[in-house]
Design an enzyme around this catalytic site. Structure first.
Site, short mmCIF file in Angstrom:
data_model
loop_
_atom_site.label_atom_id
_atom_site.label_comp_id
_atom_site.label_asym_id
_atom_site.label_seq_id
_atom_site.Cartn_x
_atom_site.Cartn_y
_atom_site.Cartn_z
N GLY A 20 0.79 -1.22 0.00
CA GLY A 20 0.00 0.00 0.00
C GLY A 20 0.82 1.27 0.00
O GLY A 20 0.48 2.25 -0.69
N TYR A 140 -4.73 -19.07 3.19
CA TYR A 140 -4.51 -17.74 2.61
C TYR A 140 -4.90 -17.74 1.13
O TYR A 140 -5.55 -16.81 0.64
CB TYR A 140 -3.05 -17.34 2.78
N PRO A 167 0.21 -10.37 -7.62
CA PRO A 167 1.67 -10.16 -7.63
C PRO A 167 2.42 -11.41 -7.19
O PRO A 167 1.94 -12.19 -6.37
CB PRO A 167 1.87 -9.02 -6.62
N LEU A 170 6.94 -10.27 -3.28
CA LEU A 170 7.34 -8.87 -3.28
C LEU A 170 8.37 -8.58 -2.21
O LEU A 170 8.42 -9.25 -1.17
CB LEU A 170 6.12 -7.98 -3.06
N TRP A 246 15.56 -22.56 6.48
CA TRP A 246 14.55 -23.61 6.32
C TRP A 246 14.63 -24.26 4.95
O TRP A 246 14.87 -23.61 3.93
CB TRP A 246 13.16 -23.00 6.50
N ARG A 253 12.02 -19.45 -6.97
CA ARG A 253 11.12 -18.37 -6.65
C ARG A 253 11.39 -17.15 -7.55
O ARG A 253 12.50 -16.94 -8.02
CB ARG A 253 11.26 -17.94 -5.18
#
Length: 362
Positions: A20, A140, A167, A170, A246, A253
């Site tokens: 935002g 989610y 998206p 990010l 992890w 990605r």
């Protein structure tokens, strides 16, 4: 001629977060001065009465729904109910209230985690609901699918012009660096930074870092001994000269600089109508959302090497394969985005350096 005039009132929900804040900044840089936001303390988006009162008072012409309950793989695994419940509540309240108040334009931000775990790569928008989701972020993802379907359904039934964008991962200014619930890149940057400070024996700087961005087990780092602080950080895989991360480091990605993402979102808000995205297939209109990304990927291990270089961490990096990797690969197709006239500008190696500099300065 854009779809909104420079004096249009635009409400950015979640204007203080990573997404935002970048969108609000981009709008103002383009000359949109009548942009409003509310902090969580000022407006709880899970409170339908408060949301209704806000829309009655402000009467926005356009809404950017960037507010969401987000987190990395650890948080998604631990707080499954929070992720689905809070996001559904926020979306229901904001999208539904926007429609009741005649909002002209709405941009809904989701995530590419909406796509199935085993999606063909790169993932096109038509992969949605084609096979099972990744288990670790399923709540989610389901909430975000509901949000994009709300936009699509309001458009089809009521003729609204609400567009959903998805998206990729990010990163950027105002990112969340919390050790317990942040996403992979900011978490990795902070861990490498702290591991370097431990190697240098700079415990004052470590305490300052923990004071600015606390972890739940440390109430006041200035009251903890050096050994106690080292023990707490070791629980997060942070040691002098050593990082334990992890998974296996093998998943691939894609990452997008948040200010690039904001520019894409504003481009779409100002120039792309729902009807531009509609395709009739066997009498059905589906998958009208838009992926936002770079179309480029790297392994988590390669990412850790970029982070080590940017932060000056020269220790060893080990991988805890007992922890989950998440989705093996998640590269999104950006063909639709490119056809709509937008392409990213900031490459990842430069972006990681920028984010680390931002972290140190803030």
């Amino acid at each position: 001629m854009t779809l909104l005039s420079k004096d249009s009132k635009i409400y950015v929900a979640g204007h203080r977060g990573l997404v935002g804040s970048a969108i609000m900044k981009n709008l103002r840089e383009r000359g949109f001065e009548n942009v409003v936001g509310r902090s969580h303390a000022e407006l709880d988006l899970m409170d339908s009465i408060a949301v209704e009162e806000f829309f009655c008072e402000e009467k926005p012409e356009a809404v950017v729904l960037a507010a969401a309950h987000v987190g990395g793989i650890m948080a998604n695994s631990r707080y499954r109910a929070d992720f689905i419940y809070q996001n559904l509540q926020i979306q229901q309240n904001v999208i539904g209230t926007a429609w009741r108040h005649g909002v002209k334009r709405l941009l809904f931000l989701g995530s590419t985690c909406i796509y199935p775990r085993e999606s063909p790569q790169p993932i096109t928008e038509d992969s949605l609901l084609s096979s099972p989701l990744e288990y670790t972020n399923e709540p989610y993802a389901i909430a975000k699918i509901a949000g994009l379907k709300m936009c699509e359904s309001f458009n089809l039934q009521y003729g609204t012009d609400y567009v959903a964008v998805m998206p990729t991962n990010l990163y950027g200014p105002n990112d969340n660096f919390h050790l317990e619930n942040s996403h992979v890149l900011p978490a990795m940057i902070r861990k490498a930074h702290l591991a370097r400070l431990l190697s240098q024996g700079d415990m004052d700087a470590v305490r300052d870092d923990l004071a600015k961005r606390p972890v739940s087990s440390v109430s006041n780092p200035y009251e903890y001994t050096d050994d106690n602080i080292r023990r707490v950080l070791a629980e997060f895989g942070i040691e002098a000269g050593k990082l334990t991360l992890w998974g296996t480091g093998k998943p691939l990605r894609e990452f997008l600089w948040s200010e690039d993402m904001a520019d894409a979102c504003v481009h779409i808000l100002l120039n792309v109508k729902f009807k531009d995205l509609c395709r009739h297939i066997n009498g059905e209109i589906r998958n009208t959302h838009i992926n936002i990304g770079t179309g480029k990927e790297l392994t988590i291990k390669e990412l850790s090497e970029l982070v080590a270089s940017a932060t000056g961490f020269d220790g060893t990096i080990e991988w805890d394969s007992s922890k989950p990797d998440g989705t093996p690969r998640k590269l999104c197709s950006v063909d639709r985005l490119h056809k709509l006239g937008w392409t990213h500008k900031v490459e990842l190696d430069e972006g990681v350096k920028r984010l680390y500099n931002w972290y140190v300065e803030n």
